[in-house]
Design a protein around this motif. Structure first.
Motif, PDB file in Angstrom:
ATOM      1  N   MET A 138       7.523  -4.362 -18.176  1.00 35.14           N
ATOM      2  CA  MET A 138       7.577  -4.966 -16.850  1.00 35.14           C
ATOM      3  C   MET A 138       7.509  -6.491 -16.948  1.00 35.14           C
ATOM      4  SD  MET A 138       7.836  -2.466 -14.794  1.00 35.14           S
ATOM      5  CE  MET A 138       7.597  -0.698 -14.800  1.00 35.14           C
ATOM      6  N   PRO A 139       8.334  -7.199 -16.203  1.00 31.60           N
ATOM      7  CA  PRO A 139       8.202  -8.668 -16.165  1.00 31.60           C
ATOM      8  C   PRO A 139       6.909  -9.092 -15.472  1.00 31.60           C
ATOM      9  CG  PRO A 139       9.831  -7.912 -14.572  1.00 31.60           C
ATOM     10  CD  PRO A 139       9.433  -6.705 -15.380  1.00 31.60           C
ATOM     11  N   LEU A 140       6.562 -10.375 -15.616  1.00 30.89           N
ATOM     12  CA  LEU A 140       5.289 -10.879 -15.079  1.00 30.89           C
ATOM     13  C   LEU A 140       5.199 -10.714 -13.566  1.00 30.89           C
ATOM     14  CD1 LEU A 140       2.614 -12.410 -15.431  1.00 30.89           C
ATOM     15  CD2 LEU A 140       3.908 -14.553 -15.238  1.00 30.89           C
ATOM     16  N   SER A 154      -0.912  -4.387  -5.505  1.00 32.50           N
ATOM     17  CA  SER A 154      -0.774  -3.090  -4.834  1.00 32.50           C
ATOM     18  C   SER A 154      -1.942  -2.171  -5.187  1.00 32.50           C
ATOM     19  CB  SER A 154       0.546  -2.448  -5.239  1.00 32.50           C
ATOM     20  OG  SER A 154       0.663  -1.156  -4.686  1.00 32.50           O
ATOM     21  N   ARG A 155      -2.323  -2.138  -6.484  1.00 32.03           N
ATOM     22  CA  ARG A 155      -3.463  -1.295  -6.887  1.00 32.03           C
ATOM     23  C   ARG A 155      -4.757  -1.773  -6.259  1.00 32.03           C
ATOM     24  NH1 ARG A 155      -0.675  -1.429 -11.878  1.00 32.03           N
ATOM     25  NH2 ARG A 155      -1.938  -3.222 -12.522  1.00 32.03           N
ATOM     26  N   ALA A 156      -4.923  -3.096  -6.148  1.00 29.06           N
ATOM     27  CA  ALA A 156      -6.147  -3.641  -5.553  1.00 29.06           C
ATOM     28  C   ALA A 156      -6.279  -3.235  -4.090  1.00 29.06           C
ATOM     29  CB  ALA A 156      -6.157  -5.162  -5.677  1.00 29.06           C
ATOM     30  N   ILE A 157      -5.164  -3.240  -3.373  1.00 26.47           N
ATOM     31  CA  ILE A 157      -5.207  -2.850  -1.963  1.00 26.47           C
ATOM     32  C   ILE A 157      -5.387  -1.347  -1.809  1.00 26.47           C
ATOM     33  CG2 ILE A 157      -3.817  -2.703   0.143  1.00 26.47           C
ATOM     34  CD1 ILE A 157      -2.680  -5.438  -0.526  1.00 26.47           C
ATOM     35  N   ALA A 158      -4.697  -0.577  -2.671  1.00 24.86           N
ATOM     36  CA  ALA A 158      -4.758   0.878  -2.554  1.00 24.86           C
ATOM     37  C   ALA A 158      -6.144   1.423  -2.890  1.00 24.86           C
ATOM     38  CB  ALA A 158      -3.711   1.521  -3.462  1.00 24.86           C
ATOM     39  N   ALA A 171       0.806  -1.219   0.000  1.00 22.91           N
ATOM     40  CA  ALA A 171       0.000   0.000   0.000  1.00 22.91           C
ATOM     41  C   ALA A 171       0.842   1.272   0.000  1.00 22.91           C
ATOM     42  CB  ALA A 171      -0.937   0.000   1.200  1.00 22.91           C
ATOM     43  N   PHE A 172       2.054   1.227   0.572  1.00 24.76           N
ATOM     44  CA  PHE A 172       2.824   2.459   0.734  1.00 24.76           C
ATOM     45  C   PHE A 172       4.188   2.434   0.036  1.00 24.76           C
ATOM     46  CE2 PHE A 172       0.018   2.166   4.437  1.00 24.76           C
ATOM     47  CZ  PHE A 172      -0.615   3.399   4.369  1.00 24.76           C
ATOM     48  N   PHE A 216       7.484   2.988  -6.396  1.00 26.99           N
ATOM     49  CA  PHE A 216       8.233   2.399  -7.512  1.00 26.99           C
ATOM     50  C   PHE A 216       7.366   2.294  -8.760  1.00 26.99           C
ATOM     51  CE2 PHE A 216      10.563   0.940  -3.781  1.00 26.99           C
ATOM     52  CZ  PHE A 216      11.878   1.135  -4.179  1.00 26.99           C
ATOM     53  N   GLN A 217       6.078   2.035  -8.546  1.00 24.06           N
ATOM     54  CA  GLN A 217       5.159   1.913  -9.678  1.00 24.06           C
ATOM     55  C   GLN A 217       5.096   3.234 -10.460  1.00 24.06           C
ATOM     56  OE1 GLN A 217       1.337   0.503  -8.472  1.00 24.06           O
ATOM     57  NE2 GLN A 217       0.532   0.321 -10.542  1.00 24.06           N
TER      58      GLN A 217
END
Length: 440
Positions: A242-244, A253-257, A225-226, A231-232
């Motif tokens: 981006m690799p898999l 990370s996006r799902a949690i954010a 989340a933080f 880095f994203q």
């Protein structure tokens, strides 16, 4: 006649022995009572030594207690009356169960008082004043009133099921009928002490993995989340492929954010669904059956359940409780629907005049050691002793098993956490290597 025995006063020497016995068990002779919302509320008026007027309210068991407590505060009471309770003065309280440690202490003290020659009425009143447990205090004051009205202790205690479970009431009643009430209380104390120790061992075995898993989840959520979003954003501006593994971690990370509220909703819904499923008889049976098949904890919980029902059954039988009632009580406390069904079949077998061990043997759930010991006990007429030996064995085995479980889970949980954190770090490092190669 029973009421007469209850009212028999103790000799002066016996009272001294009683106080000494309590001091040895609890570590202190007396404890000051707390104000209890369940007690009568009194309105008082008085003055201090300097003549200052004092008014107020106080909850206590008797008017004399109010006067003594106020006197200790330097207030001389001039007027005292019981105040009627109203919606504004009555405390809103929730009924609570007595802590296992407090209940065991009470049983030990009560047995010591009875052995010292104190009557049941005096022992109840004395421990009602001494205990710091509010639900136990309330129950003992109610029982004291019933005893003074000539009712037996077991009948009075049966009205307080949160404090005195049916199992304890049965053993107390058997002690009253046999004239060995002090031994019944000692037997109860030993029983609940064993149950408390086993429960603590199970909790200690489950507490460590629960804490580690909770800490791991917090660390992972914090990183996703933080830390990862920083880095994203950086990689998005560079325009590299981006690799898999990185895409998967960035997606989590996006799902949690952005969808944290949905995760909380799903967790709450799962907890509520699990709660109601455990309440449904059929679902509870399937749940408990699945629990018993767990790789590590299933064996541990099964041993704990066997120790619990054998200890319960043995304690009831040694207290002269009829075998059908004893098996029924064991059903209620075993804590597992699968083993409870086996005990129900066993009760039907005993009611039909058949063996106690045979239905357990056919079930395939109860280990052969238990069924063989029970069969020997039935043959020799020492069933309560055999059950006690089985309980001792499995209680000790639970203690050893909990140590083995903690020793086994510690490296596994640490390794699992290391792998998850390593994957998250790897998802960040791999694109950096790709970027470094492009710059070269």
């Amino acid at each position: 006649m029973e009421a007469t025995l209850n009212r028999q006063k103790a000799a002066p020497g016996s009272r001294k022995e009683a106080v000494s016995a309590i001091s040895e068990i609890s570590g202190s002779g007396q404890t000051q009572r707390k104000e209890d919302g369940h007690m009568p509320l009194y309105r008082y008026q008085g003055h201090t030594e300097t003549g200052k007027l004092k008014r107020g309210r106080m909850s206590a068991a008797t008017p004399r207690e109010v006067s003594m407590r106020l006197r200790d505060k330097g207030i001389i009471v001039t007027h005292l009356e019981e105040a009627p309770e109203s919606i504004w003065t009555k405390e809103i309280t929730f009924e609570r169960k007595v802590k296992d440690a407090d209940f065991v202490m009470f049983l030990r003290q009560f047995a010591a008082l009875l052995k010292a020659g104190v009557s049941v009425v005096d022992a109840t009143a004395l421990l009602a004043e001494q205990t710091e447990s509010e639900p136990l205090k309330k129950a003992l004051y109610g029982i004291d009133k019933e005893l003074q009205a000539g009712n037996p202790f077991s009948a009075a205690a049966s009205a307080y099921k949160k404090v005195f479970p049916p199992l304890s009431v049965h053993i107390i009643r058997a002690g009253e009928l046999s004239g060995q009430l002090d031994e019944s209380f000692e037997r109860l104390a030993a029983y609940y002490e064993k149950q408390y120790d086993t429960k603590q061992k199970i909790r200690s075995a489950l507490a460590y993995p629960a804490v580690v898993i909770a800490a791991s989840i917090i660390v992972i959520i914090f990183m996703l989340a933080f830390v990862i979003p920083r880095f994203q954003a950086m990689f998005a501006g560079l325009g590299i492929q981006m690799p898999l593994i990185t895409r998967l971690v960035f997606g989590a990370s996006r799902a949690i954010a952005h969808g944290w509220w949905g995760l909380i909703f799903l967790a709450a819904a799962a907890a509520v669904a699990l709660y109601f499923l455990k309440k449904a008889p059929g679902a509870r049976y399937l749940f408990d059956k699945a629990v018993l098949k767990l790789p590590v904890f299933g064996i541990l919980l099964k041993k704990a359940a066997i120790a619990r029902f054998t200890r319960t059954l043995g304690s009831l039988l040694s207290g002269s409780v009829p075998i059908l009632e004893s098996v029924q009580m064991a059903e209620q406390v075993v804590g597992n629907a699968v083993i409870r069904e086996v005990l129900a079949e066993t009760r039907d077998s005993v009611a039909a005049g058949e063996s106690l061990a045979e239905p357990m043997k056919k079930s395939g759930i109860i280990p052969p050691l238990v069924t063989q010991m029970i069969a020997v006990g039935e043959t020799t007429g020492s069933l309560d002793e055999m059950l006690a030996k089985v309980a001792d064995f499995y209680e000790a085995d639970v203690g050893h098993a909990t140590e083995r479980v903690k020793a086994l889970l510690e490296p596994l949980l640490i390794a699992a956490l290391s792998v998850i954190v390593g994957v998250i770090i790897l998802a960040v490092i791999v694109p950096m290597f790709s970027l470094y190669n492009q710059l070269d």
